[in-house]
Design an enzyme around this catalytic site. Structure first.
Site, PDB file in Angstrom:
ATOM      1  N   ASP A 240      49.125 -36.202  35.726  1.00 35.57           N
ATOM      2  CA  ASP A 240      48.338 -35.962  34.529  1.00 35.57           C
ATOM      3  C   ASP A 240      47.484 -37.210  34.270  1.00 35.57           C
ATOM      4  O   ASP A 240      47.809 -38.299  34.764  1.00 35.57           O
ATOM      5  CB  ASP A 240      49.309 -35.715  33.366  1.00 35.57           C
ATOM      6  CG  ASP A 240      48.606 -35.672  32.028  1.00 35.57           C
ATOM      7  OD1 ASP A 240      47.624 -34.931  31.901  1.00 35.57           O
ATOM      8  OD2 ASP A 240      49.044 -36.387  31.100  1.00 35.57           O
TER       9      ASP A 240
ATOM     10  N   ASP B 147      45.338 -38.004  30.766  1.00 39.42           N
ATOM     11  CA  ASP B 147      45.401 -38.519  29.390  1.00 39.42           C
ATOM     12  C   ASP B 147      46.840 -38.774  28.949  1.00 39.42           C
ATOM     13  O   ASP B 147      47.676 -37.871  28.976  1.00 39.42           O
ATOM     14  CB  ASP B 147      44.752 -37.527  28.417  1.00 39.42           C
ATOM     15  CG  ASP B 147      43.267 -37.343  28.712  1.00 39.42           C
ATOM     16  OD1 ASP B 147      42.729 -38.065  29.572  1.00 39.42           O
ATOM     17  OD2 ASP B 147      42.661 -36.464  28.077  1.00 39.42           O
TER      18      ASP B 147
ATOM     19  N   ASP C 271      53.072 -36.314  30.399  1.00 38.49           N
ATOM     20  CA  ASP C 271      53.581 -36.724  29.085  1.00 38.49           C
ATOM     21  C   ASP C 271      53.625 -35.602  28.053  1.00 38.49           C
ATOM     22  O   ASP C 271      54.089 -35.819  26.938  1.00 38.49           O
ATOM     23  CB  ASP C 271      52.717 -37.867  28.522  1.00 38.49           C
ATOM     24  CG  ASP C 271      51.347 -37.371  28.069  1.00 38.49           C
ATOM     25  OD1 ASP C 271      50.756 -36.534  28.777  1.00 38.49           O
ATOM     26  OD2 ASP C 271      50.879 -37.803  27.000  1.00 38.49           O
TER      27      ASP C 271
END
Ligand code: MG
Length: 272
Positions: free
Chosen positions: A8, A10, A213
């Protein structure tokens, strides 16, 4: 042992507040030296990924808009792919519905829901909401598959999700926004495709490492050999049922860096 990293962006490789990857430099350098493919699996658009890849001087396959499409750059032209179309310089495996269809649902839902998507916003407004530069906000608006949106009140998300599902669409949650998209796409399905392509084209099956996240990263983390959760600034950590999940010690690029260096060392690819 061959390694394949799926990440991922961001809040994971990129810091949540300012999208900086500065603290991940040591791990990025080791990845480059060891020729480990680094595959971005993101909610960002193709234009945003292209900009970041240029900054990092890499050209790797990538997954955009939360699993909407898997792009293979010319450098990987020798790989055998399942049904792919040619789009500009890429080979593309399309998983998502068109952005036009997704946007049509936003318009349809609007009389009943206070929903605000990127398609309703100017680049200036997106820049403000997402803490992006105006230039990056313009890249974020060039969408092909999925729509990031805000909902007011946020408590009505289950109701909106149920309506979207009746229309063959799906809603997931990222770091800042919800994302509306076709039902056939998520980060997990996209990761299965990427891993499958590397498996079929390699002598040995690569060990897969995944980092994320947010809830929209779960389908990806469930499908990798080594899942790493990057903690979120201000708490509210992503919960994962797998017992072998690892938690990075810091949010963003600093946690990403340390966690990746740790796995590289375990796999015999640590600094010489
Ligand atoms: Mg994230």
């Amino acid at each position: 042992m061959a390694l394949l990293i799926l990440t991922d962006l961001d809040g994971s490789l990129l810091d949540h507040e300012d999208y900086s990857w500065h603290d991940a430099r040591p791990a990025l350098e080791r990845i480059r030296q060891a020729s480990v493919p680094l595959v971005f699996v993101t909610s960002k658009t193709r234009s945003e990924v292209e900009t970041l890849q240029r900054q990092l001087a890499i050209e790797e396959p990538f997954v955009v808009e939360n699993g909407g499409g898997v792009f293979f750059p010319p450098r990987y032209d020798e790989l055998e792919l399942p049904a792919a179309e040619v789009l500009d310089r890429y080979r593309l495996i399309r998983l998502g519905d068109s952005y036009t269809r997704v946007r049509a649902f936003v318009e349809e839902a609007r009389p009943r829901f206070d929903v605000l998507g990127f398609g309703d916003l100017s680049a200036e407004e997106i820049a403000e909401l997402a803490d992006l530069s105006l230039k990056d906000a313009e890249l974020a608006r060039q969408r092909d598959f999925a729509e990031p949106f805000l909902l007011d009140p946020v408590e009505r998300i289950d109701e909106l999700t149920a309506l979207a599902r009746r229309e063959g669409l799906e809603v997931t949650r990222g770091g800042r926004f919800f994302h509306l998209m076709g039902r056939g796409q998520d980060k997990g399905r996209a990761v299965e495709i990427v891993v499958g392509v590397f498996e079929r084209n390699s002598v040995e099956r690569p060990v897969t490492l995944g980092l994320g996240d947010s809830p929209n990263d779960l389908p990806m983390l469930e499908r990798v050999d080594i899942p790493i959760v990057i903690p979120r600034l201000g708490g509210g950590q992503l919960e994962m049922e797998r017992e072998d999940v690892r938690m990075a010690r810091f949010p963003g690029s600093k946690g990403w860096n340390e966690a990746v260096l740790g796995v590289l060392a375990e796999e015999g690819m640590g600094p010489e």
